[in-house]
Every structure is written in C-alpha cells, then in structure tokens.
Design a protein around this motif. Structure first.
Motif, PDB file in Angstrom:
ATOM      1  N   LEU A   1       0.833  -1.207   0.000  1.00  0.00           N
ATOM      2  CA  LEU A   1       0.000   0.000   0.000  1.00  0.00           C
ATOM      3  C   LEU A   1       0.869   1.260   0.000  1.00  0.00           C
ATOM      4  N   LEU A   2       2.014   1.209   0.697  1.00  0.00           N
ATOM      5  CA  LEU A   2       2.936   2.345   0.675  1.00  0.00           C
ATOM      6  C   LEU A   2       3.435   2.595  -0.747  1.00  0.00           C
ATOM      7  N   VAL A   3       3.802   1.530  -1.449  1.00  0.00           N
ATOM      8  CA  VAL A   3       4.268   1.679  -2.833  1.00  0.00           C
ATOM      9  C   VAL A   3       3.142   2.205  -3.715  1.00  0.00           C
ATOM     10  N   ALA A   4       1.943   1.675  -3.541  1.00  0.00           N
ATOM     11  CA  ALA A   4       0.805   2.136  -4.335  1.00  0.00           C
ATOM     12  C   ALA A   4       0.506   3.607  -4.071  1.00  0.00           C
ATOM     13  N   ALA A   5       0.553   4.012  -2.802  1.00  0.00           N
ATOM     14  CA  ALA A   5       0.307   5.417  -2.463  1.00  0.00           C
ATOM     15  C   ALA A   5       1.371   6.313  -3.081  1.00  0.00           C
ATOM     16  N   ALA A   6       2.630   5.867  -3.029  1.00  0.00           N
ATOM     17  CA  ALA A   6       3.704   6.656  -3.627  1.00  0.00           C
ATOM     18  C   ALA A   6       3.510   6.789  -5.134  1.00  0.00           C
ATOM     19  N   ALA A   7       3.021   5.726  -5.772  1.00  0.00           N
ATOM     20  CA  ALA A   7       2.779   5.771  -7.212  1.00  0.00           C
ATOM     21  C   ALA A   7       1.642   6.731  -7.553  1.00  0.00           C
ATOM     22  N   VAL A   8       0.532   6.644  -6.813  1.00  0.00           N
ATOM     23  CA  VAL A   8      -0.635   7.483  -7.108  1.00  0.00           C
ATOM     24  C   VAL A   8      -0.351   8.945  -6.793  1.00  0.00           C
ATOM     25  N   VAL A   9       0.134   9.202  -5.582  1.00  0.00           N
ATOM     26  CA  VAL A   9       0.404  10.584  -5.185  1.00  0.00           C
ATOM     27  C   VAL A   9       1.504  11.176  -6.059  1.00  0.00           C
ATOM     28  N   GLY A  10       2.531  10.393  -6.331  1.00  0.00           N
ATOM     29  CA  GLY A  10       3.621  10.881  -7.166  1.00  0.00           C
ATOM     30  C   GLY A  10       3.170  11.215  -8.580  1.00  0.00           C
ATOM     31  N   THR A  11       2.305  10.388  -9.141  1.00  0.00           N
ATOM     32  CA  THR A  11       1.787  10.661 -10.484  1.00  0.00           C
ATOM     33  C   THR A  11       0.999  11.960 -10.517  1.00  0.00           C
ATOM     34  N   VAL A  12       0.205  12.199  -9.492  1.00  0.00           N
ATOM     35  CA  VAL A  12      -0.571  13.447  -9.415  1.00  0.00           C
ATOM     36  C   VAL A  12       0.366  14.651  -9.316  1.00  0.00           C
ATOM     37  N   ILE A  13       1.368  14.550  -8.443  1.00  0.00           N
ATOM     38  CA  ILE A  13       2.314  15.669  -8.281  1.00  0.00           C
ATOM     39  C   ILE A  13       3.061  15.939  -9.582  1.00  0.00           C
ATOM     40  N   GLU A  14       3.514  14.872 -10.221  1.00  0.00           N
ATOM     41  CA  GLU A  14       4.285  15.052 -11.448  1.00  0.00           C
ATOM     42  C   GLU A  14       3.432  15.651 -12.566  1.00  0.00           C
ATOM     43  N   HIS A  15       2.193  15.205 -12.682  1.00  0.00           N
ATOM     44  CA  HIS A  15       1.324  15.750 -13.724  1.00  0.00           C
ATOM     45  C   HIS A  15       0.963  17.208 -13.458  1.00  0.00           C
ATOM     46  N   ARG A  16       0.766  17.562 -12.190  1.00  0.00           N
ATOM     47  CA  ARG A  16       0.350  18.929 -11.865  1.00  0.00           C
ATOM     48  C   ARG A  16       1.505  19.914 -11.806  1.00  0.00           C
ATOM     49  N   HIS A  17       2.642  19.464 -11.244  1.00  0.00           N
ATOM     50  CA  HIS A  17       3.720  20.404 -10.973  1.00  0.00           C
ATOM     51  C   HIS A  17       5.034  20.065 -11.690  1.00  0.00           C
TER      52      HIS A  17
ATOM     53  N   LEU B   1       8.871  16.185  -9.591  1.00  0.00           N
ATOM     54  CA  LEU B   1       9.501  14.942  -9.127  1.00  0.00           C
ATOM     55  C   LEU B   1      10.641  14.511 -10.035  1.00  0.00           C
ATOM     56  N   TYR B   2      10.543  14.830 -11.317  1.00  0.00           N
ATOM     57  CA  TYR B   2      11.555  14.468 -12.299  1.00  0.00           C
ATOM     58  C   TYR B   2      11.768  12.959 -12.382  1.00  0.00           C
ATOM     59  N   VAL B   3      10.696  12.219 -12.270  1.00  0.00           N
ATOM     60  CA  VAL B   3      10.695  10.788 -12.542  1.00  0.00           C
ATOM     61  C   VAL B   3       9.449  10.494 -13.372  1.00  0.00           C
ATOM     62  N   ASN B   4       9.570   9.576 -14.306  1.00  0.00           N
ATOM     63  CA  ASN B   4       8.456   9.293 -15.210  1.00  0.00           C
ATOM     64  C   ASN B   4       7.455   8.286 -14.661  1.00  0.00           C
ATOM     65  N   TRP B   5       7.900   7.468 -13.695  1.00  0.00           N
ATOM     66  CA  TRP B   5       7.006   6.449 -13.136  1.00  0.00           C
ATOM     67  C   TRP B   5       7.208   6.426 -11.616  1.00  0.00           C
ATOM     68  N   PRO B   6       6.652   7.444 -10.940  1.00  0.00           N
ATOM     69  CA  PRO B   6       6.886   7.555  -9.489  1.00  0.00           C
ATOM     70  C   PRO B   6       6.486   6.277  -8.755  1.00  0.00           C
ATOM     71  N   PRO B   7       7.251   5.912  -7.698  1.00  0.00           N
ATOM     72  CA  PRO B   7       8.411   6.651  -7.170  1.00  0.00           C
ATOM     73  C   PRO B   7       9.737   6.263  -7.814  1.00  0.00           C
ATOM     74  N   LEU B   8       9.709   5.373  -8.826  1.00  0.00           N
ATOM     75  CA  LEU B   8      10.949   4.883  -9.417  1.00  0.00           C
ATOM     76  C   LEU B   8      11.407   5.774 -10.561  1.00  0.00           C
TER      77      LEU B   8
END
Length: 443
Positions: free
Chosen positions: A17-33, A36-43
């Motif tokens: 769930l931690l990995v899933a949350a990092a993926a979802v939240v990271g994708t939102v941050i990257e798309h909006r702002h 993150l400078y990663v294409n597939w958060p958090p990796l």
C-alpha cells in the motif's frame, strides 16, 4: 494459517500500500507540478513493457533458485556455497540486465550524459585533475562535471579511468565490472552474517541474497560496485572482531571503509553499521589499531594527491540544490524513498524485518543473553537506522532504488527468519521480473 504468517502478510500488504500510495500521489504531483523528475513515481523509470534476450535465462534462474536454493544452501559445503551464491547472483543479475538488450541494458548504461565514462579523457593527468576536481563541482563553473561525477568523490570516476588505462575501456567493460564486482556483495554479506550470527542463519539468508530484486539495479549501475566495496568492509570487520586474525582482517576492513567514503559521500553512514558490528564482536578492541591504520590509507592518498574531501562535500550540497534535487519536494520523497526501498528489497525482506522486530524487542525487555537471532536483528536494524538517517537528510530525494543499494544488501539477511522460503523467494522473483519487464529503469 498460523499467527506469525498472518502478521507477515499484514506487513507486506502495508508495504504494498505504501508503494501504491507513492505511485498514485507521485503521479498526481508530477502531472500537476512536474517537480519529481521521474516518469514512473516513485521509481526513476518509464512504463515500457518488453522482453529481451535475458528473459529466458532470468526465468530459468528464478525457477532454479526457488526450487533448489533452500535445500542446496542447507547442505552445500560452506566454501562451495559461497562460490555458488556468487555464480548464481551473477547469472540472475546478467539475465535481468540483458532483458533490456546488450546495448541498452549493459554497454550503454554508464556512457550517458551524466555518467562517469563521459569524463575519462579529462583524467589524462590524474594528480592534476584531482587537485582541480573541486573547481568543477558547481554548475556554472568552467567545464562543470556531469551530475554523477560531481555528486561523488573522485574515487568513483577514478575506478573507470584505471579500467580504461588497463585496456578495459568503454561501457561494456564498465558494465561487466559493476556486475562482476557488485554481485560479490552477496558473498560478503554471507560471510559477515556467519561471523556475527552463526552459519545457520547465513545459510537461510543465502537464496534471498542471490535472488534479490535489487539485482535489477546492480546490473548495471556503479552503485552495485559501491555496494560490494561497502559489504566487504563490513564483512572483514565482522571477521576481525570475531575471528583469530584481527590484524589482517581489521586492516582490510579499514582500507575498504576508506575507499567506500571516496566512492560515495553518503556511505559515511556505514559508520552506523560498523558500530553495530563492533558492539556484536567478542574481540572488539584487538582489531581497532589495524582498522584505524587501514582507514587512514585512502584518505591520506587522495589528500596528498590534492583532493580535499571536506572542501568538496559542501560544494556537492550546493550543486545538489542547484539542480533537480532542489526542486524535488522533501515532503513527498521522505516517505516515497521508503517505497523505493520496498521495491529493491522485496516483500520477503519486509516480512523478515517484522520477524526481526518480534525477535529482538522481547529479548531486550527481558534482558536475556543475545542469541544468534537477536544478533542478526541488531545488524539489520543498524542498517535500517543508517538508511533512515540518509532519508531524513534530504540528500537522497528520488533514485534511492539505486543510491541505497549498499544498505539494501544488509537488510536482505532479515529473510533468514522466514519459515516458508520457497513461497517468499517466488514473491521476490516475481517482483524483480515484473519491474524489469514492465519498466525501463534509468540505471
């Protein structure tokens, strides 16, 4: 289902769930702002399902370790087990690297714009380049170094310069070096665990060290090579404080610890792990003079040659915040880094850490004499503490699936506590295969 196994599953679900949350939240941050400078958060990776020439071999190695690994680890003679572990770790790492193909997966990895091989020609006068090294760390300085060169002490780049000088130049040889040396980390960790916590636990951990998801990034990144140097430094220290040859082992450990901190600034945190080894040792004082003597050699050599570590590190911090490190949000990466760690160590290690905590906490409360299980727990939790310090520092925002490989190697032995090794090995292999075939990782 017994209670311990159920708790293991709870821990792994929480980690997922931690990995899933990092993926979802990271994708939102990257798309909006786009910060993150990663294409597939958090990796640091991009979505690219693919197969390659390494796919059949990777499947075969995974199946063989799952089916035969635990039984062979239990019965092979110790020295044969060490050789088998190294050979199998190399087969697993090579096959995963070759899933991306020879050029993209191995030969081209260390030749990209920010990598070490881009500056080999600037080291024609090694002493002169070392004296001038700090003048090129900051962006905006004349001919400033690429990110990886600026972000590490020159021992990292100098390794590839010396390979080139011996006729092993180019990305293919550099990649082969990182895989061949990097996979020896599994052997070093086995030796260290055996010295500190007994052979039985080392044997239980062996298949997990071989089949680690971390192998995706060991092949091919220089951090795989750094992992091996740091692992051997700890292993020799473990031999020094528990064995009959504290002088030779202590000296070797000191030399390697000295080299470690000239490969990566962040690996100074291995002092925490070294401290745990000294606490666990039965002869902790005898090797200290030899350890300190060895520890001085590499720093003195670099200092005499003209490189000032203490001058370079503050400049690195400034360079870090000049680039994308300054833009990446701390509030996200302080917990998303841990999600990256879950991916490189796998669900088995998460369950193993839960069991380690369940082992050591009652022992501490009851003040009972240390058992091999509690000694191993001290080692892995010292590693976890060092990793958490790196996380809080803010100097490891993103790309920790590569940067934290040296720490990951000393978390994997927690898998020795698990009672159903084949099921957990399957989970480890499936994770590594999915990551390597669905994503194109950046390192």
């Amino acid at each position: 289902m017994n209670r311990d196994l159920l708790r293991d599953l709870y821990a792994t679900v929480a980690a997922a769930l931690l990995v899933a949350a990092a993926a979802v939240v990271g994708t939102v941050i990257e798309h909006r702002h786009g910060t993150l400078y990663v294409n597939w958060p958090p990796l640091f990776a991009r979505w690219e399902p693919h197969i390659g020439p390494g796919t059949p071999a990777a499947l075969a190695v995974a199946a063989a370790v799952v089916v035969y690994g635990p039984s062979l680890a239990a019965r092979l003679p110790w020295r044969v087990l060490l050789l088998a572990a190294w050979g199998t770790a190399m087969a697993w790492t090579w096959s995963l690297a070759l899933v991306d193909g020879w050029q993209r997966g191995v030969a081209g990895r260390l030749t990209t714009r920010e990598e070490y091989l881009r500056v080999i020609g600037r080291f024609h006068d090694i002493p002169g380049t070392l004296r001038d090294f700090t003048h090129h760390i900051l962006e905006g300085s004349p001919d400033y170094w690429p990110a990886h060169v600026a972000g590490h002490p020159p021992g990292a780049t100098l390794t590839f310069v010396l390979l080139d000088r011996t006729g092993l130049g180019g990305g293919a040889w550099a990649g082969a070096w990182c895989i061949t040396v990097g996979t020896t980390a599994a052997v070093a960790v086995l030796i260290g665990v055996r010295a500190l916590a007994g052979e039985a636990l080392a044997r239980h951990a062996a298949p997990f060290l071989v089949l680690a998801p971390a192998a995706v990034w060991v092949g091919t990144s220089a951090d795989g090579y750094f992992s091996a140097v740091a692992a051997w430094a700890v292993a020799f220290l473990a031999l020094a404080v528990t064995g009959s040859r504290p002088g030779a082992a202590g000296l070797a450990s000191g030399l390697l610890f000295g080299l470690t901190v000239y490969l990566s600034y962040g690996l100074t945190l291995f002092a925490v792990i070294a401290g745990a080894v000294l606490v666990l040792g039965t002869r902790r004082l005898r090797p200290l003079p030899f350890l300190l003597a060895g520890l001085a050699v590499v720093p003195v050599a670099f200092t005499v040659a003209g490189f000032d570590w203490w001058e370079a590190y503050p400049l690195l911090v400034r360079r870090y915040y000049q680039g994308i490190g300054g833009a990446r949000p701390y509030s996200y990466w302080i917990w998303a880094n841990l999600a990256c760690t879950v991916v490189i160590v796998g669900p088995a290690t998460v369950a193993g850490l839960r069991r380690a905590a369940a082992t050591v906490i009652p022992s501490v409360r009851a003040r009972v004499p240390a058992t091999p299980e509690t000694r191993l727990a001290v080692l892995v939790f010292a590693t976890l503490a060092a990793l958490l310090v790196a996380d809080v520092s803010g100097m490891s925002k993103a790309e920790t699936e590569r940067i934290w490989l040296p720490f990951a190697m000393w978390l994997l032995p927690a898998c020795a506590y698990l009672t159903r090794p084949r099921a957990w090995l399957t989970a480890q292999a499936v994770l590594a295969l999915l990551v390597n075939h669905l994503l194109l990782t950046g390192w």
